[in-house]
Design a protein around this motif. Structure first.
Motif, short mmCIF file in Angstrom:
data_model
loop_
_atom_site.label_atom_id
_atom_site.label_comp_id
_atom_site.label_asym_id
_atom_site.label_seq_id
_atom_site.Cartn_x
_atom_site.Cartn_y
_atom_site.Cartn_z
N SER A 41 34.28 41.22 35.45
CA SER A 41 34.46 39.98 36.22
C SER A 41 35.18 38.88 35.43
CB SER A 41 33.11 39.45 36.70
OG SER A 41 32.29 39.15 35.58
N ASN A 42 35.12 38.91 34.10
CA ASN A 42 35.77 37.86 33.32
C ASN A 42 37.23 38.17 33.01
OD1 ASN A 42 35.20 39.93 31.51
ND2 ASN A 42 34.85 38.55 29.80
N HIS A 44 40.89 38.34 34.39
CA HIS A 44 41.66 37.85 35.54
C HIS A 44 43.12 38.31 35.54
CE1 HIS A 44 38.21 35.44 36.49
NE2 HIS A 44 38.22 34.95 35.27
#
Length: 164
Positions: A41-42, A44
């Motif tokens: 999730s971290n 991008h």
């Protein structure tokens, strides 16, 4: 104009040379690690393979163990909107991933066990993390050997005597 294209051409040639020397299982581990890394999730932006080292590939009767360190480089493309030509950004994040995989001996090898750890290169060099990584990789390499044998009904019998 030539000076602008030369670094890009060298980078593409280096990645092609690295891929050419990889076994099918090593390429599969690299693809799986990239998929795992991009699934976090971290993360991008999309990352590309920068370098590959510390490659170990050992076979034993229980299967094939593959261990490698994969250096990644951040590109200018967002993870949610991937494009075909994503340029590697200089002086950006360059994480390193350690991956240990154990494959069985079937024609289409299945993963018996795996371990990944991705982070900044200096983070992975820390003594405690390095020791944990080594222990996890040893456990992965042992997968499929004697102790992990499949349990079948009737392999063990337990009986309890009546109270005296």
């Amino acid at each position: 104009p030539v000076s602008l294209w030369l670094p890009l051409a060298l980078a593409v040639a280096a990645v092609a040379a690295v891929a050419a020397g990889q076994s099918p299982l090593q390429r599969r581990v690299v693809r799986d690690v990239l998929e795992y890394f991009h699934g976090r999730s971290n993360v991008h932006f999309l990352f590309r393979e920068r370098e590959l080292d510390g490659v170990i590939e050992r076979e034993d009767p229980s299967g094939t163990f593959v261990q490698l360190r994969l250096g990644l480089a951040q590109t200018g493309c967002r993870k949610r909107a991937p494009q075909r030509q994503c340029r590697v950004l200089e002086n950006r994040r360059k994480p390193t991933c350690l991956a240990c995989y154990k494959f069985d001996t079937s024609d289409v090898p299945k993963v018996l066990d795996k371990y990944h750890n991705c982070g900044p290169a200096h983070h992975l060099a820390a003594k405690e993390i390095r020791q944990r990584d080594e222990a996890e990789c040893r456990a992965v390499e042992e997968a499929g050997k004697g102790g992990d044998a499949l349990y079948l009904p009737g392999m063990f019998a337990f009986s309890r005597g009546l109270p005296a």
